[in-house]
Design a protein around this motif. Structure first.
Motif, PDB file in Angstrom:
ATOM      1  N   HIS A 180     -28.980   0.718  -4.869  1.00 19.59           N
ATOM      2  CA  HIS A 180     -28.892   1.940  -5.670  1.00 19.59           C
ATOM      3  C   HIS A 180     -30.249   2.648  -5.738  1.00 19.59           C
ATOM      4  CE1 HIS A 180     -25.026   0.652  -8.037  1.00 19.59           C
ATOM      5  NE2 HIS A 180     -24.797   1.019  -6.789  1.00 19.59           N
ATOM      6  N   GLU A 181     -31.309   1.856  -5.908  1.00 20.31           N
ATOM      7  CA  GLU A 181     -32.645   2.463  -5.926  1.00 20.31           C
ATOM      8  C   GLU A 181     -32.978   3.095  -4.581  1.00 20.31           C
ATOM      9  OE1 GLU A 181     -35.357  -0.552  -7.064  1.00 20.31           O
ATOM     10  OE2 GLU A 181     -34.585  -0.747  -9.114  1.00 20.31           O
ATOM     11  N   ASP A 182     -32.580   2.399  -3.491  1.00 26.20           N
ATOM     12  CA  ASP A 182     -32.819   2.957  -2.162  1.00 26.20           C
ATOM     13  C   ASP A 182     -32.061   4.263  -1.968  1.00 26.20           C
ATOM     14  OD1 ASP A 182     -34.443   0.855  -1.560  1.00 26.20           O
ATOM     15  OD2 ASP A 182     -32.919  -0.282  -0.463  1.00 26.20           O
ATOM     16  N   LEU A 183     -30.850   4.331  -2.472  1.00 30.83           N
ATOM     17  CA  LEU A 183     -30.057   5.555  -2.353  1.00 30.83           C
ATOM     18  C   LEU A 183     -30.737   6.698  -3.105  1.00 30.83           C
ATOM     19  CD1 LEU A 183     -26.415   4.181  -2.770  1.00 30.83           C
ATOM     20  CD2 LEU A 183     -27.519   4.951  -0.675  1.00 30.83           C
ATOM     21  N   GLY A 184     -31.309   6.354  -4.260  1.00 27.44           N
ATOM     22  CA  GLY A 184     -32.022   7.391  -5.014  1.00 27.44           C
ATOM     23  C   GLY A 184     -33.239   7.900  -4.253  1.00 27.44           C
ATOM     24  N   ALA A 206     -36.005  11.934  -1.032  1.00 21.24           N
ATOM     25  CA  ALA A 206     -36.711  12.252   0.207  1.00 21.24           C
ATOM     26  C   ALA A 206     -35.981  13.339   0.990  1.00 21.24           C
ATOM     27  CB  ALA A 206     -36.847  10.985   1.063  1.00 21.24           C
ATOM     28  N   GLN A 207     -34.667  13.280   0.965  1.00 20.17           N
ATOM     29  CA  GLN A 207     -33.876  14.296   1.683  1.00 20.17           C
ATOM     30  C   GLN A 207     -34.103  15.672   1.071  1.00 20.17           C
ATOM     31  OE1 GLN A 207     -29.676  13.681   1.396  1.00 20.17           O
ATOM     32  NE2 GLN A 207     -29.200  14.966   3.145  1.00 20.17           N
ATOM     33  N   TYR A 208     -34.185  15.678  -0.252  1.00 20.11           N
ATOM     34  CA  TYR A 208     -34.411  16.963  -0.910  1.00 20.11           C
ATOM     35  C   TYR A 208     -35.799  17.510  -0.590  1.00 20.11           C
ATOM     36  CZ  TYR A 208     -34.896  20.466  -4.558  1.00 20.11           C
ATOM     37  OH  TYR A 208     -35.122  21.623  -5.234  1.00 20.11           O
ATOM     38  N   ASN A 264     -22.678   7.759   1.714  1.00 20.54           N
ATOM     39  CA  ASN A 264     -21.290   7.671   1.268  1.00 20.54           C
ATOM     40  C   ASN A 264     -20.694   6.297   1.544  1.00 20.54           C
ATOM     41  OD1 ASN A 264     -21.332  10.309   0.338  1.00 20.54           O
ATOM     42  ND2 ASN A 264     -20.552  11.174   2.279  1.00 20.54           N
ATOM     43  N   ASN A 265     -20.999   5.734   2.725  1.00 17.95           N
ATOM     44  CA  ASN A 265     -20.485   4.398   3.060  1.00 17.95           C
ATOM     45  C   ASN A 265     -21.037   3.347   2.110  1.00 17.95           C
ATOM     46  OD1 ASN A 265     -18.955   5.350   5.177  1.00 17.95           O
ATOM     47  ND2 ASN A 265     -20.477   4.873   6.752  1.00 17.95           N
ATOM     48  N   ALA A 266     -22.338   3.454   1.835  1.00 18.28           N
ATOM     49  CA  ALA A 266     -22.954   2.484   0.935  1.00 18.28           C
ATOM     50  C   ALA A 266     -22.362   2.567  -0.467  1.00 18.28           C
ATOM     51  CB  ALA A 266     -24.463   2.695   0.890  1.00 18.28           C
ATOM     52  N   ILE A 267     -22.166   3.789  -0.949  1.00 22.84           N
ATOM     53  CA  ILE A 267     -21.580   3.974  -2.280  1.00 22.84           C
ATOM     54  C   ILE A 267     -20.167   3.408  -2.338  1.00 22.84           C
ATOM     55  CG2 ILE A 267     -20.777   5.712  -3.914  1.00 22.84           C
ATOM     56  CD1 ILE A 267     -23.190   7.425  -3.104  1.00 22.84           C
ATOM     57  N   GLU A 268     -19.379   3.666  -1.316  1.00 22.42           N
ATOM     58  CA  GLU A 268     -18.004   3.168  -1.284  1.00 22.42           C
ATOM     59  C   GLU A 268     -17.979   1.646  -1.218  1.00 22.42           C
ATOM     60  OE1 GLU A 268     -13.985   3.063  -1.474  1.00 22.42           O
ATOM     61  OE2 GLU A 268     -15.342   4.740  -1.849  1.00 22.42           O
ATOM     62  N   LYS A 269     -18.876   1.077  -0.425  1.00 26.16           N
ATOM     63  CA  LYS A 269     -18.965  -0.380  -0.330  1.00 26.16           C
ATOM     64  C   LYS A 269     -19.316  -0.988  -1.689  1.00 26.16           C
ATOM     65  CE  LYS A 269     -21.454  -4.041   2.111  1.00 26.16           C
ATOM     66  NZ  LYS A 269     -22.491  -4.336   3.123  1.00 26.16           N
ATOM     67  N   ASN A 270     -20.269  -0.397  -2.376  1.00 25.41           N
ATOM     68  CA  ASN A 270     -20.633  -0.874  -3.706  1.00 25.41           C
ATOM     69  C   ASN A 270     -19.483  -0.760  -4.689  1.00 25.41           C
ATOM     70  OD1 ASN A 270     -23.195  -1.529  -2.898  1.00 25.41           O
ATOM     71  ND2 ASN A 270     -24.080   0.444  -3.493  1.00 25.41           N
TER      72      ASN A 270
END
Length: 360
Positions: free
Chosen positions: A99-103, A108-110, A146-152
């Motif tokens: 979750h921290e990595d996703l944040g 970074a994307q922004y 999206n894949n990571a979120i769905e997996k979680n």
């Protein structure tokens, strides 16, 4: 508070553990009715009480065994669950890191214009290739996120389901253990009441100076591999041979076994009943003559299960312990004699030891 978080693998194991506890011990109704005995003994309330006490001993032992088996199995499953809980905690920490990595990816994307509108990217792109590369990176990043979120999401849902199943399984197990404990307590209460009722009948017989006759006991068939056994199966040794004190006119002439009233008494070896008597210092007693010429005495009984002259086998129940006669509490007084009479007693401990029976 015990955590109910468990992995799905422990749930079937817990349910299997419950099968050990499904069948309750036989219910001892304690109605006082006697069934036909195996040796043709009399029937009636008095004779049925001794058999009832013996059966209650069996029921209490069975309830204890099943309760202990369930408790031990629960401890095994609890240890497994704790190991799985450790793994689940590690998995939760990994989810938190992700979750921290996703944040960080989103931030970074922004900052790298990954979050700019498509129109702005078209205007600012220096070439079509740069525009396509940016769009490709943006799409791949979104897909990974999206894949990571769905997996979680799926992992957390599965974890919640497993926790609910495990909690239900533990509740069933705890409830069944509580039921077994209550059943065991009820049997023990019935047993205690029946013990003292049996003792009361024995004291009446001793006061009258005559035994009521053999109270036959329904003993399960056992094949003993030795010629000699201890006079009771489970016991604590109390007063020993030669002990002195105010309780005896001279020295103690036998070995005492501290056991509750109604405990089945066993013939230590093959022999024939030389005497059954009630009254006097020994209260209700049995004397057995063995093939080697020695005699054994079993005293302070609450009931006798054999008649004078009857043949007995090693380990056969011949009576039940009590506290009749000159006795300060429930126990079995056991003697070894050269003759059937008092005054010829030997120390029973080395005598039994010489025959392969170690007391203690």
């Amino acid at each position: 508070m015990r955590s109910f978080r468990r992995n799905r693998l422990v749930v079937p194991a817990l349910l299997c553990a419950l099968t050990l506890l499904v069948t309750p011990p036989a219910d001892a109704s304690g109605d006082g009715k006697d069934s036909t005995d195996r040796n043709g003994g009399g029937t009636g309330g008095d004779l049925g009480l001794g058999a009832q006490v013996a059966q209650l001993y069996e029921d209490a032992a069975l309830a204890t065994q099943r309760y202990e088996a369930g408790r031990q199995q629960a401890e095994v499953q609890r240890a497994k669950a704790q190991r799985i809980e450790t793994l689940l905690e590690r998995e939760r920490r990994q989810i938190g890191v992700l979750h921290e990595d996703l944040g960080r990816i989103a931030r970074a994307q922004y900052r790298s214009s990954g979050g700019m509108p498509l129109t702005a990217q078209l205007i600012l792109a220096k070439s079509p290739d740069q525009l396509m590369r940016g769009q490709h990176v943006f799409s791949q990043t979104n897909l990974a996120v999206n894949n990571a979120i769905e997996k979680n999401r799926r992992a957390e849902a599965r974890l919640a389901t497993d926790e609910a199943k495990a909690a239900a399984a533990w509740q069933i197990l705890d409830k069944r253990n509580a039921e077994l404990a209550e059943l065991k307590k009820g049997i023990e209460q019935k047993l205690e009441a029946a013990r003292w009722q049996l003792q009361g009948q024995a004291e009446a017989s001793v006061a009258a100076g005559s035994c009521a006759g053999a109270i036959r006991l329904d003993q399960q068939q056992k094949d003993f591999t030795t010629e000699w056994v201890a006079p009771v199966e489970s016991y604590e040794l109390s007063a020993g041979f030669g002990s002195g004190g105010s309780r005896w006119a001279n020295r103690h002439t036998g070995q005492d076994f501290a056991v509750p009233i109604g405990t089945p008494v066993r013939a230590v070896g093959d022999g024939r009943v030389a005497r059954v008597s009630c009254g006097g210092a020994f209260g209700m007693e049995i004397v057995v003559r063995h093939a080697d010429g020695y005699y054994t005495q079993y005293a302070h009984l609450a009931s006798v299960a054999v008649d004078q002259g009857e043949r007995v086998d090693t380990g056969q129940w011949i009576g039940q312990t009590g506290t009749t006669g000159n006795s300060t509490g429930p126990h079995l007084h056991f003697e070894v004699r050269v003759t059937a009479q008092m005054g010829s007693a030997l120390d029973p401990v080395p005598w039994l030891a010489a025959r392969g029976v170690q007391l203690g």
